[in-house]
Scaffold this active site. Structure first.
Site, PDB file in Angstrom:
ATOM      1  N   VAL A  23       0.857  -1.176   0.000  1.00  0.00           N
ATOM      2  CA  VAL A  23       0.000   0.000   0.000  1.00  0.00           C
ATOM      3  C   VAL A  23       0.892   1.225   0.000  1.00  0.00           C
ATOM      4  O   VAL A  23       1.827   1.327   0.807  1.00  0.00           O
ATOM      5  CB  VAL A  23      -0.937   0.024   1.220  1.00  0.00           C
ATOM      6  CG1 VAL A  23      -1.861   1.244   1.158  1.00  0.00           C
ATOM      7  CG2 VAL A  23      -1.747  -1.260   1.309  1.00  0.00           C
ATOM      8  N   CYS A  24       0.656   2.138  -0.916  1.00  0.00           N
ATOM      9  CA  CYS A  24       1.347   3.423  -0.963  1.00  0.00           C
ATOM     10  C   CYS A  24       2.869   3.226  -0.971  1.00  0.00           C
ATOM     11  O   CYS A  24       3.401   2.483  -1.787  1.00  0.00           O
ATOM     12  CB  CYS A  24       0.881   4.302   0.188  1.00  0.00           C
ATOM     13  SG  CYS A  24       1.281   6.058   0.006  1.00  0.00           S
TER      14      CYS A  24
END
Length: 322
Positions: free
Chosen positions: A107-108
């Protein structure tokens, strides 16, 4: 649904983004309430609690060595990356979990941790648009797709900033249990189902650092003050007391675009903001300086793969402009 439990390991560290952890975990947890059997384990390198980027402490279930082989391994992002190098102990723990997992997801800025281990070499990947260029520069063997909400390459998944982790988790649930379950999870969490993996990060084409050149910053001010005005190349050059050739060169050298395309992007930004506020698509097109709704629609479809009217229905505020 399969009766076999599905183990999900989430590796956390000091400075991890709380929503990068909680968002996917909540998706898997909601799927459990609908009959799935995700066994979620939050792990740290040492097995000790960590402090998130918000200052909230996160208790963990153990270290990677204490966890059975995960079916899914999630690497969340955090404020420390890419600002600082990924530590050796974190890359070692990441590699250990990845090697034992059926699929790996980030994520990210978690993509920087996967990148540091070499797990993304030769693969397509994404991250938050603000740091996508740095990911590509730091790890040239990765094919970075800066606009995508999430990218799947084999059994490796990467996603953009913060809430894109929810989109990715919904996609994983759909992969495991089908579209109906994923849709019910999204409905229960009151999130939009489903931004497709290849869909553009909605703020990506519009945001970024302001131009360094005073002349180009003046262009932003001019167009923002009067979006519907005449902002042709000759008009802008005359206002700035520059030749059209010189102004074009400034745009090309600093922003890698043309004056016309940059003016269009500012108008597009204004139109999107108006849609967010609840204006109709036709009204937004007029106020942002587009000659017609159709011209705005063409830009929206090109940049966001969605029509402005559909964007308004999905993403505008609940407060409508009178």
């Amino acid at each position: 649904m399969s009766s076999a439990p599905h183990r999900v390991a989430i590796l956390v560290y000091d400075g991890v983004a709380l929503l990068d952890v909680a968002g996917p975990a909540e998706v898997f947890g909601e799927a459990n309430r609908l009959g799935a059997d995700y066994r979620i384990a939050v792990l740290s390198v040492t097995g000790a609690a960590v402090t998130s980027s918000t200052g909230i402490r996160i208790a963990v279930d153990g270290s990677p060595a204490s966890e059975p082989d995960p079916d899914t391994f999630v690497m969340p992002g955090g404020v420390v990356y890419p600002r600082t190098p990924v530590t050796r102990d974190l890359t070692d723990a990441t590699r250990e979990l990845a090697d034992r997992s059926g699929r790996v997801a980030s994520v990210c800025s978690g993509a920087f941790v996967l990148g540091a281990t070499g797990l993304l070499d030769g693969k397509r990947a994404t991250t938050h648009w603000k740091i996508a260029r740095e990911l590509a520069e730091r790890h040239p063997k990765i094919t970075v797709e800066p606009d995508a909400i999430y990218v799947r390459d084999g059994t490796t998944y990467t996603s953009a900033g913060v809430t894109a982790g929810i989109d990715l988790a919904l996609a994983l649930v759909e992969e495991d249990h089908g579209a109906d379950v994923s849709r019910d999870v999204a409905r229960a969490l009151v999130v939009y189902l489903q931004r497709a993996g290849g869909q553009s990060q909605f703020s990506a084409p519009l945001q970024g650092p302001p131009p360094r050149s005073p002349a180009l910053r003046t262009v932003v001010d001019l167009v923002t003050a009067d979006p519907g005005g005449n902002h042709s190349l000759d008009e802008l050059a005359g206002h700035l007391h520059l030749s059209p050739r010189h102004l074009t060169r400034l745009f090309r050298e600093e922003l890698s675009t043309t004056p016309a395309r940059y003016v269009e992007s500012i108008r597009f930004d204004i139109a999107k903001s108006l849609l967010d506020q609840g204006h109709t698509a036709t009204r937004a097109a007029f106020l942002a300086g587009f000659p017609s709704y159709e011209s705005l629609r063409r830009v929206f479809v090109r940049e966001l793969s969605i029509a402005p009217a559909a964007y308004r229905r999905r993403f505008s505020t609940a407060r409508r402009t009178r």
